[in-house]
Design a protein around this motif. Structure first.
Motif, PDB file in Angstrom:
ATOM      1  N   VAL A  15       0.840  -1.200   0.000  1.00 47.63           N
ATOM      2  CA  VAL A  15       0.000   0.000   0.000  1.00 47.63           C
ATOM      3  C   VAL A  15       0.873   1.247   0.000  1.00 47.63           C
ATOM      4  O   VAL A  15       0.635   2.189  -0.768  1.00 47.63           O
ATOM      5  N   LEU A  16       1.888   1.270   0.845  1.00 48.30           N
ATOM      6  CA  LEU A  16       2.791   2.425   0.877  1.00 48.30           C
ATOM      7  C   LEU A  16       3.511   2.615  -0.455  1.00 48.30           C
ATOM      8  O   LEU A  16       3.656   3.740  -0.935  1.00 48.30           O
ATOM      9  N   TYR A  17       3.957   1.503  -1.038  1.00 45.88           N
ATOM     10  CA  TYR A  17       4.652   1.565  -2.321  1.00 45.88           C
ATOM     11  C   TYR A  17       3.738   2.159  -3.396  1.00 45.88           C
ATOM     12  O   TYR A  17       4.120   3.077  -4.119  1.00 45.88           O
ATOM     13  N   VAL A 126      -5.722  -4.578 -10.757  1.00 46.63           N
ATOM     14  CA  VAL A 126      -6.835  -3.624 -10.833  1.00 46.63           C
ATOM     15  C   VAL A 126      -7.865  -3.922  -9.737  1.00 46.63           C
ATOM     16  O   VAL A 126      -8.360  -3.000  -9.076  1.00 46.63           O
ATOM     17  N   ARG A 127      -8.178  -5.191  -9.529  1.00 47.95           N
ATOM     18  CA  ARG A 127      -9.121  -5.550  -8.453  1.00 47.95           C
ATOM     19  C   ARG A 127      -8.569  -5.131  -7.091  1.00 47.95           C
ATOM     20  O   ARG A 127      -9.300  -4.617  -6.248  1.00 47.95           O
ATOM     21  N   TRP A 128      -7.297  -5.389  -6.868  1.00 47.67           N
ATOM     22  CA  TRP A 128      -6.677  -5.045  -5.594  1.00 47.67           C
ATOM     23  C   TRP A 128      -6.700  -3.526  -5.388  1.00 47.67           C
ATOM     24  O   TRP A 128      -7.008  -3.051  -4.303  1.00 47.67           O
ATOM     25  N   LEU A 129      -6.383  -2.767  -6.436  1.00 51.22           N
ATOM     26  CA  LEU A 129      -6.411  -1.310  -6.331  1.00 51.22           C
ATOM     27  C   LEU A 129      -7.837  -0.803  -6.104  1.00 51.22           C
ATOM     28  O   LEU A 129      -8.049   0.150  -5.347  1.00 51.22           O
ATOM     29  N   ASP A 130      -8.810  -1.430  -6.761  1.00 56.13           N
ATOM     30  CA  ASP A 130     -10.215  -1.063  -6.524  1.00 56.13           C
ATOM     31  C   ASP A 130     -10.588  -1.310  -5.065  1.00 56.13           C
ATOM     32  O   ASP A 130     -11.268  -0.500  -4.442  1.00 56.13           O
ATOM     33  N   TRP A 131     -10.134  -2.444  -4.515  1.00 58.48           N
ATOM     34  CA  TRP A 131     -10.403  -2.763  -3.115  1.00 58.48           C
ATOM     35  C   TRP A 131      -9.758  -1.716  -2.201  1.00 58.48           C
ATOM     36  O   TRP A 131     -10.388  -1.225  -1.271  1.00 58.48           O
ATOM     37  N   PRO A 136     -12.397   2.634   3.720  1.00 55.72           N
ATOM     38  CA  PRO A 136     -12.781   3.916   4.335  1.00 55.72           C
ATOM     39  C   PRO A 136     -11.618   4.877   4.595  1.00 55.72           C
ATOM     40  O   PRO A 136     -11.753   6.073   4.329  1.00 55.72           O
ATOM     41  N   PRO A 137     -10.454   4.405   5.095  1.00 53.80           N
ATOM     42  CA  PRO A 137      -9.366   5.379   5.293  1.00 53.80           C
ATOM     43  C   PRO A 137      -8.905   6.021   3.987  1.00 53.80           C
ATOM     44  O   PRO A 137      -8.609   7.212   3.937  1.00 53.80           O
ATOM     45  N   TRP A 138      -8.850   5.216   2.925  1.00 51.02           N
ATOM     46  CA  TRP A 138      -8.407   5.755   1.638  1.00 51.02           C
ATOM     47  C   TRP A 138      -9.437   6.744   1.093  1.00 51.02           C
ATOM     48  O   TRP A 138      -9.074   7.791   0.558  1.00 51.02           O
ATOM     49  N   VAL A 139     -10.720   6.423   1.247  1.00 51.85           N
ATOM     50  CA  VAL A 139     -11.782   7.325   0.804  1.00 51.85           C
ATOM     51  C   VAL A 139     -11.676   8.644   1.570  1.00 51.85           C
ATOM     52  O   VAL A 139     -11.801   9.728   0.985  1.00 51.85           O
ATOM     53  N   LEU A 144     -10.174  14.335   1.762  1.00 50.79           N
ATOM     54  CA  LEU A 144      -9.359  15.404   2.335  1.00 50.79           C
ATOM     55  C   LEU A 144      -8.440  16.023   1.277  1.00 50.79           C
ATOM     56  O   LEU A 144      -8.307  17.250   1.199  1.00 50.79           O
ATOM     57  N   ALA A 145      -7.848  15.192   0.435  1.00 53.24           N
ATOM     58  CA  ALA A 145      -6.972  15.697  -0.635  1.00 53.24           C
ATOM     59  C   ALA A 145      -7.762  16.584  -1.594  1.00 53.24           C
ATOM     60  O   ALA A 145      -7.254  17.619  -2.050  1.00 53.24           O
ATOM     61  N   ALA A 146      -8.998  16.207  -1.897  1.00 49.55           N
ATOM     62  CA  ALA A 146      -9.833  17.021  -2.784  1.00 49.55           C
ATOM     63  C   ALA A 146     -10.139  18.370  -2.139  1.00 49.55           C
ATOM     64  O   ALA A 146     -10.115  19.411  -2.816  1.00 49.55           O
ATOM     65  N   ARG A 147     -10.402  18.367  -0.833  1.00 49.14           N
ATOM     66  CA  ARG A 147     -10.659  19.633  -0.134  1.00 49.14           C
ATOM     67  C   ARG A 147      -9.419  20.527  -0.126  1.00 49.14           C
ATOM     68  O   ARG A 147      -9.514  21.733  -0.336  1.00 49.14           O
ATOM     69  N   VAL A 148      -8.254  19.914   0.112  1.00 48.39           N
ATOM     70  CA  VAL A 148      -7.006  20.686   0.113  1.00 48.39           C
ATOM     71  C   VAL A 148      -6.754  21.262  -1.281  1.00 48.39           C
ATOM     72  O   VAL A 148      -6.379  22.430  -1.429  1.00 48.39           O
ATOM     73  N   LYS A 149      -6.986  20.436  -2.304  1.00 50.18           N
ATOM     74  CA  LYS A 149      -6.790  20.898  -3.681  1.00 50.18           C
ATOM     75  C   LYS A 149      -7.740  22.058  -3.999  1.00 50.18           C
ATOM     76  O   LYS A 149      -7.328  23.059  -4.579  1.00 50.18           O
ATOM     77  N   ASP A 150      -9.016  21.932  -3.613  1.00 53.37           N
ATOM     78  CA  ASP A 150      -9.978  23.009  -3.854  1.00 53.37           C
ATOM     79  C   ASP A 150      -9.569  24.283  -3.116  1.00 53.37           C
ATOM     80  O   ASP A 150      -9.667  25.386  -3.664  1.00 53.37           O
ATOM     81  N   ALA A 151      -9.111  24.128  -1.882  1.00 52.02           N
ATOM     82  CA  ALA A 151      -8.680  25.296  -1.109  1.00 52.02           C
ATOM     83  C   ALA A 151      -7.466  25.952  -1.765  1.00 52.02           C
ATOM     84  O   ALA A 151      -7.389  27.182  -1.847  1.00 52.02           O
ATOM     85  N   ALA A 152      -6.527  25.129  -2.250  1.00 52.73           N
ATOM     86  CA  ALA A 152      -5.342  25.677  -2.923  1.00 52.73           C
ATOM     87  C   ALA A 152      -5.734  26.416  -4.193  1.00 52.73           C
ATOM     88  O   ALA A 152      -5.207  27.500  -4.476  1.00 52.73           O
ATOM     89  N   HIS A 153      -6.674  25.842  -4.949  1.00 51.78           N
ATOM     90  CA  HIS A 153      -7.137  26.537  -6.168  1.00 51.78           C
ATOM     91  C   HIS A 153      -7.809  27.859  -5.805  1.00 51.78           C
ATOM     92  O   HIS A 153      -7.603  28.866  -6.489  1.00 51.78           O
ATOM     93  N   GLY A 154      -8.597  27.860  -4.737  1.00 53.41           N
ATOM     94  CA  GLY A 154      -9.242  29.097  -4.295  1.00 53.41           C
ATOM     95  C   GLY A 154      -8.221  30.142  -3.883  1.00 53.41           C
ATOM     96  O   GLY A 154      -8.348  31.327  -4.220  1.00 53.41           O
ATOM     97  N   MET A 155      -7.205  29.715  -3.158  1.00 52.64           N
ATOM     98  CA  MET A 155      -6.154  30.653  -2.746  1.00 52.64           C
ATOM     99  C   MET A 155      -5.410  31.194  -3.956  1.00 52.64           C
ATOM    100  O   MET A 155      -5.082  32.386  -4.008  1.00 52.64           O
TER     101      MET A 155
END
Length: 170
Positions: A15-17, A126-131, A136-139, A144-155
């Motif tokens: 997962v880390l890799y 592909v199945r493993w990556l879909d899993w 929930p932690p990845w979601v 959170l990454a989407a919120r940070v990206k949106d905030a950065a675009h706003g800034m």
């Protein structure tokens, strides 16, 4: 017993890799798109298109075989008091590997999937990556990454507006 202990460790390592690869790939996407627009890349893509599936597979594997071993070398250098050199080797190997492998895969995916063993591995990855993506932690991390990206675009928008107003006053 040993398998029960190793499986979670190997899963975490994998997962880390893949997470590091995904982050690096996301950062390199514009560079890969720029490289893809070069005329020489179009010529190379045409040449790869004329290759059979197995020569294409060999070409696909070369960057992995050559560049993956450089990561432990970089870690060794970092561990022996050469953090900049080790980090540079790891970063360069990762950037080159991801850029080349992604481009080669994009060019030759359909051809590679005609190889039964490659297709079998591809389906499982592909199945493993879909899993992983459904965990929930990845979601939560993606949200959170989407919120940070949106905030950065706003800034950035606010900063550009401020710079334009400042330029128009002067």
């Amino acid at each position: 017993m040993r398998q029960a202990l190793l499986r979670p460790l190997l899963t975490v390592a994998a997962v880390l890799y893949f997470l590091v690869d995904a982050l690096v790939f996301a950062a390199l996407r514009p560079v890969a798109a720029w490289i893809g627009r070069l005329k020489i890349v179009a010529r190379i893509a045409a040449w790869i298109g004329r290759l059979g599936p197995y020569p294409t597979l060999a070409l696909f594997v070369v960057p992995l075989v050559v560049l993956e071993p450089l990561k432990p070398v970089g870690l060794y250098l970092m561990g022996t008091g050469h953090p900049l050199e080790g980090g540079a080797i790891i970063a360069a190997a990762e950037i080159i590997k991801i850029t080349l492998v992604e481009r080669l895969f994009r060019i030759s995916r359909d051809k590679l999937l005609t190889i039964p063993a490659f297709a079998w591995c591809y389906v499982r990855v592909v199945r493993w990556l879909d899993w992983l993506n459904a965990l929930p932690p990845w979601v939560a991390v993606k949200r959170l990454a989407a919120r940070v990206k949106d905030a950065a675009h706003g800034m950035l928008r606010n900063l550009r507006g401020w710079a334009l107003r400042l330029a128009n006053r002067g």
